[in-house]
Design a protein around this motif. Structure first.
Motif, PDB file in Angstrom:
ATOM      1  N   GLY A 118       0.810  -1.209   0.000  1.00 61.23           N
ATOM      2  CA  GLY A 118       0.000   0.000   0.000  1.00 61.23           C
ATOM      3  C   GLY A 118       0.843   1.258   0.000  1.00 61.23           C
ATOM      4  O   GLY A 118       0.618   2.185  -0.791  1.00 61.23           O
ATOM      5  N   VAL A 119       1.847   1.317   0.880  1.00 59.94           N
ATOM      6  CA  VAL A 119       2.734   2.483   0.935  1.00 59.94           C
ATOM      7  C   VAL A 119       3.520   2.598  -0.369  1.00 59.94           C
ATOM      8  O   VAL A 119       3.703   3.696  -0.908  1.00 59.94           O
ATOM      9  CB  VAL A 119       3.686   2.382   2.138  1.00 59.94           C
ATOM     10  CG1 VAL A 119       4.760   3.470   2.076  1.00 59.94           C
ATOM     11  CG2 VAL A 119       2.910   2.488   3.442  1.00 59.94           C
ATOM     12  N   PHE A 121       2.639   1.680  -3.358  1.00 58.41           N
ATOM     13  CA  PHE A 121       1.804   2.161  -4.458  1.00 58.41           C
ATOM     14  C   PHE A 121       1.528   3.653  -4.319  1.00 58.41           C
ATOM     15  O   PHE A 121       1.622   4.410  -5.296  1.00 58.41           O
ATOM     16  CB  PHE A 121       0.484   1.390  -4.511  1.00 58.41           C
ATOM     17  CG  PHE A 121      -0.374   1.783  -5.688  1.00 58.41           C
ATOM     18  CD1 PHE A 121      -0.136   1.238  -6.944  1.00 58.41           C
ATOM     19  CD2 PHE A 121      -1.401   2.702  -5.549  1.00 58.41           C
ATOM     20  CE1 PHE A 121      -0.919   1.600  -8.033  1.00 58.41           C
ATOM     21  CE2 PHE A 121      -2.183   3.070  -6.626  1.00 58.41           C
ATOM     22  CZ  PHE A 121      -1.941   2.512  -7.877  1.00 58.41           C
ATOM     23  N   LEU A 122       1.188   4.091  -3.112  1.00 58.42           N
ATOM     24  CA  LEU A 122       0.874   5.509  -2.918  1.00 58.42           C
ATOM     25  C   LEU A 122       2.116   6.383  -3.107  1.00 58.42           C
ATOM     26  O   LEU A 122       2.037   7.461  -3.692  1.00 58.42           O
ATOM     27  CB  LEU A 122       0.270   5.726  -1.538  1.00 58.42           C
ATOM     28  CG  LEU A 122      -1.116   5.099  -1.336  1.00 58.42           C
ATOM     29  CD1 LEU A 122      -1.614   5.361   0.074  1.00 58.42           C
ATOM     30  CD2 LEU A 122      -2.110   5.641  -2.362  1.00 58.42           C
ATOM     31  N   ALA A 123       3.270   5.920  -2.619  1.00 60.79           N
ATOM     32  CA  ALA A 123       4.508   6.667  -2.839  1.00 60.79           C
ATOM     33  C   ALA A 123       4.846   6.702  -4.327  1.00 60.79           C
ATOM     34  O   ALA A 123       5.275   7.740  -4.861  1.00 60.79           O
ATOM     35  CB  ALA A 123       5.652   6.026  -2.052  1.00 60.79           C
ATOM     36  N   GLY A 124       4.630   5.582  -5.001  1.00 63.39           N
ATOM     37  CA  GLY A 124       4.873   5.537  -6.439  1.00 63.39           C
ATOM     38  C   GLY A 124       3.925   6.433  -7.214  1.00 63.39           C
ATOM     39  O   GLY A 124       4.303   7.047  -8.225  1.00 63.39           O
ATOM     40  N   LEU A 125       2.676   6.545  -6.732  1.00 56.34           N
ATOM     41  CA  LEU A 125       1.709   7.427  -7.379  1.00 56.34           C
ATOM     42  C   LEU A 125       2.166   8.883  -7.291  1.00 56.34           C
ATOM     43  O   LEU A 125       2.042   9.650  -8.249  1.00 56.34           O
ATOM     44  CB  LEU A 125       0.337   7.265  -6.721  1.00 56.34           C
ATOM     45  CG  LEU A 125      -0.808   8.089  -7.310  1.00 56.34           C
ATOM     46  CD1 LEU A 125      -1.076   7.710  -8.753  1.00 56.34           C
ATOM     47  CD2 LEU A 125      -2.077   7.917  -6.474  1.00 56.34           C
ATOM     48  N   PHE A 126       2.703   9.263  -6.137  1.00 54.53           N
ATOM     49  CA  PHE A 126       3.243  10.610  -5.981  1.00 54.53           C
ATOM     50  C   PHE A 126       4.376  10.858  -6.973  1.00 54.53           C
ATOM     51  O   PHE A 126       4.456  11.914  -7.615  1.00 54.53           O
ATOM     52  CB  PHE A 126       3.735  10.794  -4.548  1.00 54.53           C
ATOM     53  CG  PHE A 126       4.801  11.839  -4.394  1.00 54.53           C
ATOM     54  CD1 PHE A 126       4.508  13.183  -4.576  1.00 54.53           C
ATOM     55  CD2 PHE A 126       6.102  11.483  -4.076  1.00 54.53           C
ATOM     56  CE1 PHE A 126       5.493  14.153  -4.444  1.00 54.53           C
ATOM     57  CE2 PHE A 126       7.088  12.439  -3.933  1.00 54.53           C
ATOM     58  CZ  PHE A 126       6.785  13.782  -4.126  1.00 54.53           C
ATOM     59  N   TYR A 349       9.643   7.649   3.094  1.00 52.97           N
ATOM     60  CA  TYR A 349       9.640   8.043   4.500  1.00 52.97           C
ATOM     61  C   TYR A 349       8.374   8.818   4.869  1.00 52.97           C
ATOM     62  O   TYR A 349       7.780   8.582   5.926  1.00 52.97           O
ATOM     63  CB  TYR A 349      10.882   8.872   4.816  1.00 52.97           C
ATOM     64  CG  TYR A 349      12.176   8.154   4.522  1.00 52.97           C
ATOM     65  CD1 TYR A 349      12.357   6.835   4.900  1.00 52.97           C
ATOM     66  CD2 TYR A 349      13.223   8.792   3.861  1.00 52.97           C
ATOM     67  CE1 TYR A 349      13.536   6.153   4.622  1.00 52.97           C
ATOM     68  CE2 TYR A 349      14.402   8.131   3.584  1.00 52.97           C
ATOM     69  CZ  TYR A 349      14.560   6.811   3.963  1.00 52.97           C
ATOM     70  OH  TYR A 349      15.728   6.148   3.691  1.00 52.97           O
ATOM     71  N   VAL A 350       7.953   9.721   4.011  1.00 55.66           N
ATOM     72  CA  VAL A 350       6.716  10.456   4.275  1.00 55.66           C
ATOM     73  C   VAL A 350       5.527   9.505   4.221  1.00 55.66           C
ATOM     74  O   VAL A 350       4.608   9.574   5.055  1.00 55.66           O
ATOM     75  CB  VAL A 350       6.536  11.613   3.280  1.00 55.66           C
ATOM     76  CG1 VAL A 350       5.165  12.270   3.445  1.00 55.66           C
ATOM     77  CG2 VAL A 350       7.634  12.653   3.473  1.00 55.66           C
ATOM     78  N   GLY A 351       5.544   8.590   3.259  1.00 54.22           N
ATOM     79  CA  GLY A 351       4.447   7.635   3.128  1.00 54.22           C
ATOM     80  C   GLY A 351       4.310   6.743   4.351  1.00 54.22           C
ATOM     81  O   GLY A 351       3.194   6.472   4.818  1.00 54.22           O
ATOM     82  N   GLU A 352       5.429   6.284   4.894  1.00 57.02           N
ATOM     83  CA  GLU A 352       5.354   5.427   6.079  1.00 57.02           C
ATOM     84  C   GLU A 352       4.920   6.226   7.310  1.00 57.02           C
ATOM     85  O   GLU A 352       4.233   5.686   8.186  1.00 57.02           O
ATOM     86  CB  GLU A 352       6.712   4.764   6.312  1.00 57.02           C
ATOM     87  CG  GLU A 352       7.028   3.714   5.246  1.00 57.02           C
ATOM     88  CD  GLU A 352       8.247   2.888   5.559  1.00 57.02           C
ATOM     89  OE1 GLU A 352       8.324   1.746   5.050  1.00 57.02           O
ATOM     90  OE2 GLU A 352       9.126   3.357   6.312  1.00 57.02           O
TER      91      GLU A 352
END
Length: 537
Positions: A118-119, A121-126, A349-352
């Motif tokens: 999940g993290v 994918f969301l970090a990759g989306l950013f 790091y921000v995502g986690e």
């Protein structure tokens, strides 16, 4: 068919989807406007040197010195593009979009290996939707390739530490794996000298893991190439990046070299610039959000980084070393593109940190969904704006505009260079603000005017390099400080060539033996010399 389904259902599904999303957005944002910084022209010129001269030379400089600043890997890639007849305004930019897409893919693959799906994918989306990556990722600059090699190095070294299921590997690393990972690290180093922190981080990480044989292999592979590149710079008198790094202001040599106080001031200015502007460009595509956002981002990033230090991976060691280099770099040249190689780390790091906050919330899924929606709403207008600008620029280019969507001062500089092509005597040298750009578009070698307003300095330079012409530009950073005062002080020693001039960039001939202006002539009025006369004298 079964293998394809397995691929898409496995850890490659998210990275591939995000890379394709980036490719679509980048193609929609593509524009043929030239980059005004001059670095792209330097890479294109170095590629031409490799092709035409079979050497690595500053062919825009009349002295033809050996090039010692930019490592050679990216110019080699650009040379391949030139051999394939890729146009700088179209083909080269699409080549860069493919490289940046590769960097996004490698980043998402690495994220998938070091954090939860999940993290990741969301970090990759950013990363895939970052407006600044979409904007600068298409320019002929080494940053996307440096980013790609850096991520490949992180993946390769990660593979030496864990198996495919994420279990920790013990014992000595296989020699083949070390060689592969070191090759990727050296590829990053010789794409940008800023790869040095990654190489240092690799050694530190291997020391912590007590992989002394691997360290020996890294040293044996790295030392010959690094020493050869250093020796090339040493024997050719090149400063590389050292001179601008230790200068108080690279555009004002009179201020001298930095002191400890100057470095502290530089750190403070860079901290403000990155927190209030450059991070904002990366995340939102807007030039400025204020220090509050940058401070919150930095706190979240630091928390996410610190929580991993109990058992650090290579990236955790690399980030502080690399950011130290970025924060110490002259603030005049600071920019979001210097963060490209560590965007995946910042996102991780921000995502986690956000993931921890979501877990602590009373309704984690609602919190996460609201955060994703807020991010999309925020970045959406920037993506739409970029697509619109790209469409307008492509239309202008299709209708015959050579330099669409370009500031008038830079547009006229480009056009003056284009007008000059083939119209000055063979071997002419022109003094200009952007020597690499002027050479690329005119075919005439060029040097930067002296960064001083002492008139004799310009004329001494002209004599030394046999320059007879100077481009009087209106680009605001240097010309008003150094060029304009000199020309006003010695206006009778110049004449303007109307045929090679534009509203914001004039081609002038250095003509110290020309007629003097009559009394009462306005102070900023220069005599003209038609092209035939200016060339013939």
């Amino acid at each position: 068919m079964g293998d394809l389904r397995k691929l898409l259902e496995g850890r490659w599904a998210g990275p591939i989807a995000l890379a394709l999303l980036h490719l679509v957005l980048a193609a929609g944002s593509y524009h043929p406007a030239p980059f005004s910084g001059g670095d792209d022209a330097a890479y294109l010129s170095l590629a031409r040197s490799l092709i035409e001269r079979h050497d690595y030379t500053d062919i825009w400089d009349p002295a033809l010195p050996a090039h010692t600043q930019y490592p050679p890997i990216f110019p080699v890639v650009v040379a391949i593009g030139e051999l394939l007849k890729l146009d700088p305004a179209v083909g080269m930019k699409y080549m860069m979009i493919l490289i940046s897409t590769g960097a996004v893919l490698a980043s998402c693959v690495w994220l998938r290996r070091v954090t939860s799906p999940g993290v990741a994918f969301l970090a990759g989306l950013f990363i895939a939707t970052s407006p600044e990556v979409l904007t600068l990722g298409q320019e002929v600059l080494s940053d996307p390739l440096f980013w790609l090699f850096s991520m490949l190095a992180l993946i390769a070294w990660r593979n030496t530490a864990v198996d495919r299921e994420g279990g920790e590997l013990t014992g000595r690393i296989e020699i083949r794996s070390v060689i592969l990972a070191t090759a990727a690290t050296l590829a990053a180093y010789f794409t940008r000298s800023a790869g040095a922190p990654l190489l240092l981080a690799v050694v530190i990480w291997l020391v912590l893991r007590k992989q002394y044989r691997a360290i020996a292999i890294v040293a044996a592979m790295s030392a010959p190439f690094i020493l050869a590149w250093w020796w090339r710079g040493h024997i050719n008198g090149g400063d590389g990046y050292l001179a601008p790094f230790i200068a108080v202001d690279p555009y004002n040599p009179a201020r001298g070299t930095v002191s400890a106080g100057d470095l502290l001031e530089r750190v403070a200015k860079n901290a403000i610039a990155y927190s209030s502007e450059h991070l904002s460009r990366l995340v939102f595509g807007t030039p400025r959000t204020g220090v509050a956002f940058g401070a919150a981002f930095a706190i979240a990033m630091t928390y996410g980084w610190a929580r991993r230090l109990r058992k650090p991976i290579l990236a955790d060691i690399w980030l502080p070393i690399y950011l130290t280099l970025v924060i110490l770099w002259p603030e005049t040249w600071s920019g979001a593109r210097f963060l490209f190689p560590v965007i995946p780390l910042l996102a991780l790091y921000v995502g986690e940190t956000i993931n921890d906050l979501a877990k602590a919330a009373s309704h984690p899924k609602i919190f996460a969904a609201a955060l994703i929606l807020a991010g999309l709403v925020t970045v959406g207008p920037s993506l739409k704006k970029q697509a619109r600008i790209g469409s307008v620029c492509r239309q202008q280019y299709a209708m015959g505009a050579d330099f669409p969507c370009t500031h008038p001062y830079f547009q006229d500089f480009f056009q003056t260079a284009e007008k000059t092509r083939g119209r000055l005597p063979e071997g002419s040298v022109v003094i200009s603000r952007k020597p690499t750009i002027f050479f690329l578009h005119s075919g005439y070698r060029s040097v930067l005017y002296p960064l001083t307003n002492v008139p004799d300095s310009l004329f001494n330079l002209a004599k030394r390099v046999s320059a007879q012409y100077v481009v009087v530009d209106q680009i605001g950073d240097l010309a008003p400080l150094y060029l304009h005062p000199v020309m006003l002080a010695r206006r009778d020693d110049f004449c303007v060539i109307p045929e090679l001039s534009t509203p914001n960039a004039a081609m002038a001939k250095i003509d110290v033996n020309g007629p003097r202006q009559p009394p009462g002539t306005p102070e900023n009025s220069f005599r003209s010399c038609p092209l035939g006369n200016a060339v013939g004298r």
